[in-house]
Motif scaffolding. Structure first.
Motif, PDB file in Angstrom:
ATOM      1  N   GLU A 101       9.926   3.481  12.003  1.00  0.00           N
ATOM      2  CA  GLU A 101       9.906   2.317  11.125  1.00  0.00           C
ATOM      3  C   GLU A 101       8.580   1.574  11.259  1.00  0.00           C
ATOM      4  OE1 GLU A 101      12.411  -1.759  10.767  1.00  0.00           O
ATOM      5  OE2 GLU A 101      13.574   0.084  10.908  1.00  0.00           O
ATOM      6  N   THR A 102       8.059   1.494  12.492  1.00  0.00           N
ATOM      7  CA  THR A 102       6.776   0.841  12.718  1.00  0.00           C
ATOM      8  C   THR A 102       5.661   1.611  12.017  1.00  0.00           C
ATOM      9  OG1 THR A 102       7.550   0.028  14.854  1.00  0.00           O
ATOM     10  CG2 THR A 102       5.182   0.026  14.489  1.00  0.00           C
ATOM     11  N   THR A 103       5.720   2.932  12.087  1.00  0.00           N
ATOM     12  CA  THR A 103       4.717   3.758  11.434  1.00  0.00           C
ATOM     13  C   THR A 103       4.750   3.546   9.918  1.00  0.00           C
ATOM     14  OG1 THR A 103       4.950   5.411  13.171  1.00  0.00           O
ATOM     15  CG2 THR A 103       3.881   6.105  11.141  1.00  0.00           C
ATOM     16  N   LEU A 104       5.938   3.500   9.336  1.00  0.00           N
ATOM     17  CA  LEU A 104       6.063   3.258   7.895  1.00  0.00           C
ATOM     18  C   LEU A 104       5.525   1.881   7.523  1.00  0.00           C
ATOM     19  CD1 LEU A 104       9.584   4.733   7.119  1.00  0.00           C
ATOM     20  CD2 LEU A 104       7.377   5.617   6.394  1.00  0.00           C
ATOM     21  N   LYS A 105       5.817   0.899   8.380  1.00  0.00           N
ATOM     22  CA  LYS A 105       5.370  -0.459   8.115  1.00  0.00           C
ATOM     23  C   LYS A 105       3.845  -0.537   8.183  1.00  0.00           C
ATOM     24  CE  LYS A 105       7.176  -5.004   8.974  1.00  0.00           C
ATOM     25  NZ  LYS A 105       8.117  -5.809   9.724  1.00  0.00           N
ATOM     26  N   GLU A 106       3.248   0.145   9.148  1.00  0.00           N
ATOM     27  CA  GLU A 106       1.789   0.172   9.268  1.00  0.00           C
ATOM     28  C   GLU A 106       1.154   0.866   8.065  1.00  0.00           C
ATOM     29  OE1 GLU A 106       1.091   2.080  13.008  1.00  0.00           O
ATOM     30  OE2 GLU A 106       1.621   0.306  14.163  1.00  0.00           O
ATOM     31  N   GLU A 107       1.757   1.960   7.629  1.00  0.00           N
ATOM     32  CA  GLU A 107       1.246   2.690   6.474  1.00  0.00           C
ATOM     33  C   GLU A 107       1.321   1.838   5.214  1.00  0.00           C
ATOM     34  OE1 GLU A 107       2.417   6.633   3.895  1.00  0.00           O
ATOM     35  OE2 GLU A 107       2.888   6.628   6.028  1.00  0.00           O
ATOM     36  N   LEU A 108       2.433   1.151   5.030  1.00  0.00           N
ATOM     37  CA  LEU A 108       2.596   0.290   3.866  1.00  0.00           C
ATOM     38  C   LEU A 108       1.614  -0.877   3.923  1.00  0.00           C
ATOM     39  CD1 LEU A 108       4.098  -0.153   1.257  1.00  0.00           C
ATOM     40  CD2 LEU A 108       5.871  -1.353   2.539  1.00  0.00           C
ATOM     41  N   ASN A 109       1.395  -1.427   5.112  1.00  0.00           N
ATOM     42  CA  ASN A 109       0.440  -2.512   5.276  1.00  0.00           C
ATOM     43  C   ASN A 109      -0.969  -2.039   4.904  1.00  0.00           C
ATOM     44  OD1 ASN A 109      -0.378  -5.144   5.982  1.00  0.00           O
ATOM     45  ND2 ASN A 109      -0.945  -4.464   8.028  1.00  0.00           N
ATOM     46  N   LYS A 110      -1.321  -0.824   5.286  1.00  0.00           N
ATOM     47  CA  LYS A 110      -2.625  -0.252   4.939  1.00  0.00           C
ATOM     48  C   LYS A 110      -2.755  -0.106   3.429  1.00  0.00           C
ATOM     49  CE  LYS A 110      -5.437   3.858   5.579  1.00  0.00           C
ATOM     50  NZ  LYS A 110      -5.498   5.216   6.080  1.00  0.00           N
ATOM     51  N   LYS A 111      -1.703   0.364   2.775  1.00  0.00           N
ATOM     52  CA  LYS A 111      -1.723   0.525   1.318  1.00  0.00           C
ATOM     53  C   LYS A 111      -1.839  -0.829   0.614  1.00  0.00           C
ATOM     54  CE  LYS A 111       0.407   4.964   0.691  1.00  0.00           C
ATOM     55  NZ  LYS A 111      -0.738   5.539  -0.009  1.00  0.00           N
ATOM     56  N   ILE A 112      -1.212  -1.855   1.176  1.00  0.00           N
ATOM     57  CA  ILE A 112      -1.313  -3.208   0.608  1.00  0.00           C
ATOM     58  C   ILE A 112      -2.755  -3.684   0.678  1.00  0.00           C
ATOM     59  CG2 ILE A 112      -0.700  -5.630   1.005  1.00  0.00           C
ATOM     60  CD1 ILE A 112       2.124  -4.617   1.756  1.00  0.00           C
ATOM     61  N   LYS A 113      -3.410  -3.463   1.812  1.00  0.00           N
ATOM     62  CA  LYS A 113      -4.811  -3.864   1.956  1.00  0.00           C
ATOM     63  C   LYS A 113      -5.699  -3.116   0.968  1.00  0.00           C
ATOM     64  CE  LYS A 113      -4.486  -5.197   6.795  1.00  0.00           C
ATOM     65  NZ  LYS A 113      -4.885  -4.874   8.179  1.00  0.00           N
ATOM     66  N   GLU A 114      -5.464  -1.816   0.804  1.00  0.00           N
ATOM     67  CA  GLU A 114      -6.229  -1.022  -0.157  1.00  0.00           C
ATOM     68  C   GLU A 114      -6.025  -1.547  -1.574  1.00  0.00           C
ATOM     69  OE1 GLU A 114      -4.911   2.997   0.382  1.00  0.00           O
ATOM     70  OE2 GLU A 114      -5.999   3.221   2.268  1.00  0.00           O
ATOM     71  N   GLN A 115      -4.790  -1.897  -1.900  1.00  0.00           N
ATOM     72  CA  GLN A 115      -4.477  -2.393  -3.241  1.00  0.00           C
ATOM     73  C   GLN A 115      -5.157  -3.736  -3.495  1.00  0.00           C
ATOM     74  OE1 GLN A 115      -2.989  -0.281  -5.106  1.00  0.00           O
ATOM     75  NE2 GLN A 115      -2.597  -1.445  -6.928  1.00  0.00           N
ATOM     76  N   LYS A 116      -5.258  -4.573  -2.460  1.00  0.00           N
ATOM     77  CA  LYS A 116      -5.954  -5.853  -2.598  1.00  0.00           C
ATOM     78  C   LYS A 116      -7.430  -5.632  -2.905  1.00  0.00           C
ATOM     79  CE  LYS A 116      -2.947  -8.685   0.284  1.00  0.00           C
ATOM     80  NZ  LYS A 116      -2.834  -9.476   1.519  1.00  0.00           N
ATOM     81  N   VAL A 117      -8.042  -4.628  -2.276  1.00  0.00           N
ATOM     82  CA  VAL A 117      -9.445  -4.310  -2.547  1.00  0.00           C
ATOM     83  C   VAL A 117      -9.603  -3.854  -3.993  1.00  0.00           C
ATOM     84  CG1 VAL A 117     -11.334  -2.731  -1.973  1.00  0.00           C
ATOM     85  CG2 VAL A 117      -9.996  -3.782  -0.142  1.00  0.00           C
ATOM     86  N   VAL A 118      -8.688  -3.019  -4.467  1.00  0.00           N
ATOM     87  CA  VAL A 118      -8.735  -2.560  -5.854  1.00  0.00           C
ATOM     88  C   VAL A 118      -8.636  -3.746  -6.800  1.00  0.00           C
ATOM     89  CG1 VAL A 118      -7.469  -1.254  -7.620  1.00  0.00           C
ATOM     90  CG2 VAL A 118      -7.847  -0.257  -5.364  1.00  0.00           C
ATOM     91  N   MET A 119      -7.731  -4.664  -6.507  1.00  0.00           N
ATOM     92  CA  MET A 119      -7.562  -5.851  -7.353  1.00  0.00           C
ATOM     93  C   MET A 119      -8.850  -6.683  -7.383  1.00  0.00           C
ATOM     94  SD  MET A 119      -4.353  -6.194  -8.578  1.00  0.00           S
ATOM     95  CE  MET A 119      -4.304  -7.946  -8.793  1.00  0.00           C
ATOM     96  N   ASP A 120      -9.469  -6.877  -6.232  1.00  0.00           N
ATOM     97  CA  ASP A 120     -10.711  -7.642  -6.174  1.00  0.00           C
ATOM     98  C   ASP A 120     -11.820  -6.965  -6.964  1.00  0.00           C
ATOM     99  OD1 ASP A 120      -9.601  -9.654  -4.637  1.00  0.00           O
ATOM    100  OD2 ASP A 120     -10.299  -8.824  -2.730  1.00  0.00           O
ATOM    101  N   GLU A 121     -11.928  -5.642  -6.823  1.00  0.00           N
ATOM    102  CA  GLU A 121     -12.952  -4.905  -7.556  1.00  0.00           C
ATOM    103  C   GLU A 121     -12.741  -5.038  -9.061  1.00  0.00           C
ATOM    104  OE1 GLU A 121     -15.692  -3.264  -6.578  1.00  0.00           O
ATOM    105  OE2 GLU A 121     -15.338  -3.758  -4.477  1.00  0.00           O
ATOM    106  N   LEU A 122     -11.515  -4.885  -9.505  1.00  0.00           N
ATOM    107  CA  LEU A 122     -11.224  -5.015 -10.935  1.00  0.00           C
ATOM    108  C   LEU A 122     -11.483  -6.430 -11.439  1.00  0.00           C
ATOM    109  CD1 LEU A 122      -7.950  -2.971 -11.461  1.00  0.00           C
ATOM    110  CD2 LEU A 122     -10.122  -2.608 -12.613  1.00  0.00           C
ATOM    111  N   SER A 123     -11.128  -7.410 -10.648  1.00  0.00           N
ATOM    112  CA  SER A 123     -11.290  -8.804 -11.059  1.00  0.00           C
ATOM    113  C   SER A 123     -12.759  -9.194 -11.189  1.00  0.00           C
ATOM    114  CB  SER A 123     -10.611  -9.728 -10.055  1.00  0.00           C
ATOM    115  OG  SER A 123      -9.242  -9.476 -10.017  1.00  0.00           O
ATOM    116  N   ASN A 124     -13.618  -8.559 -10.402  1.00  0.00           N
ATOM    117  CA  ASN A 124     -15.026  -8.944 -10.381  1.00  0.00           C
ATOM    118  C   ASN A 124     -15.926  -8.051 -11.231  1.00  0.00           C
ATOM    119  OD1 ASN A 124     -14.732 -11.186  -8.631  1.00  0.00           O
ATOM    120  ND2 ASN A 124     -14.465  -9.772  -6.939  1.00  0.00           N
ATOM    121  N   LEU A 125     -15.340  -7.181 -12.029  1.00  0.00           N
ATOM    122  CA  LEU A 125     -16.136  -6.319 -12.901  1.00  0.00           C
ATOM    123  C   LEU A 125     -16.729  -7.110 -14.060  1.00  0.00           C
ATOM    124  CD1 LEU A 125     -14.205  -2.977 -13.475  1.00  0.00           C
ATOM    125  CD2 LEU A 125     -16.397  -3.298 -12.374  1.00  0.00           C
ATOM    126  N   LYS A 126     -17.931  -6.713 -14.464  1.00  0.00           N
ATOM    127  CA  LYS A 126     -18.520  -7.311 -15.656  1.00  0.00           C
ATOM    128  C   LYS A 126     -17.766  -6.806 -16.879  1.00  0.00           C
ATOM    129  CE  LYS A 126     -23.099  -7.779 -13.712  1.00  0.00           C
ATOM    130  NZ  LYS A 126     -24.518  -7.386 -13.819  1.00  0.00           N
TER     131      LYS A 126
END
Length: 90
Positions: free
Chosen positions: A24-49
């Protein structure tokens, strides 16, 4: 400059019901990593010209299609919200 986006909508597929705390801890860590990656994607999209192109990768393939920036941003936002909800439910 071209931004290639791969929004991960498969947060639920990674959610297995395991009895052990370590699994369960491993799944939680993996999901947390995916959340961080998704936040980066959102920031990149938001800051595009405005004149930048966005391409979205098709699931399970190496094919990319030109996509609307607004639609892609909203899809990624829904995916992030879903992942956050799944993380809180764990």
């Amino acid at each position: 400059m071209v931004l290639v986006i791969s929004c991960d909508m498969s947060a639920k597929s990674h959610q297995d019901t395991e009895d052990t705390a370590q699994g369960e801890t491993t799944l939680k860590e993996e999901l947390n990593k995916k959340i961080k990656e998704q936040k980066v994607v959102m920031d990149e999209l938001s800051n595009l010209k405005k004149n930048r192109r966005v391409y979205v990768q098709q699931p399970n393939s190496n094919i990319f299609f030109l996509a609307d920036k607004g639609e892609t941003l909203s899809t990624c936002k829904r995916a992030l919200d879903s992942m956050k909800k799944d993380y809180q439910d764990m």
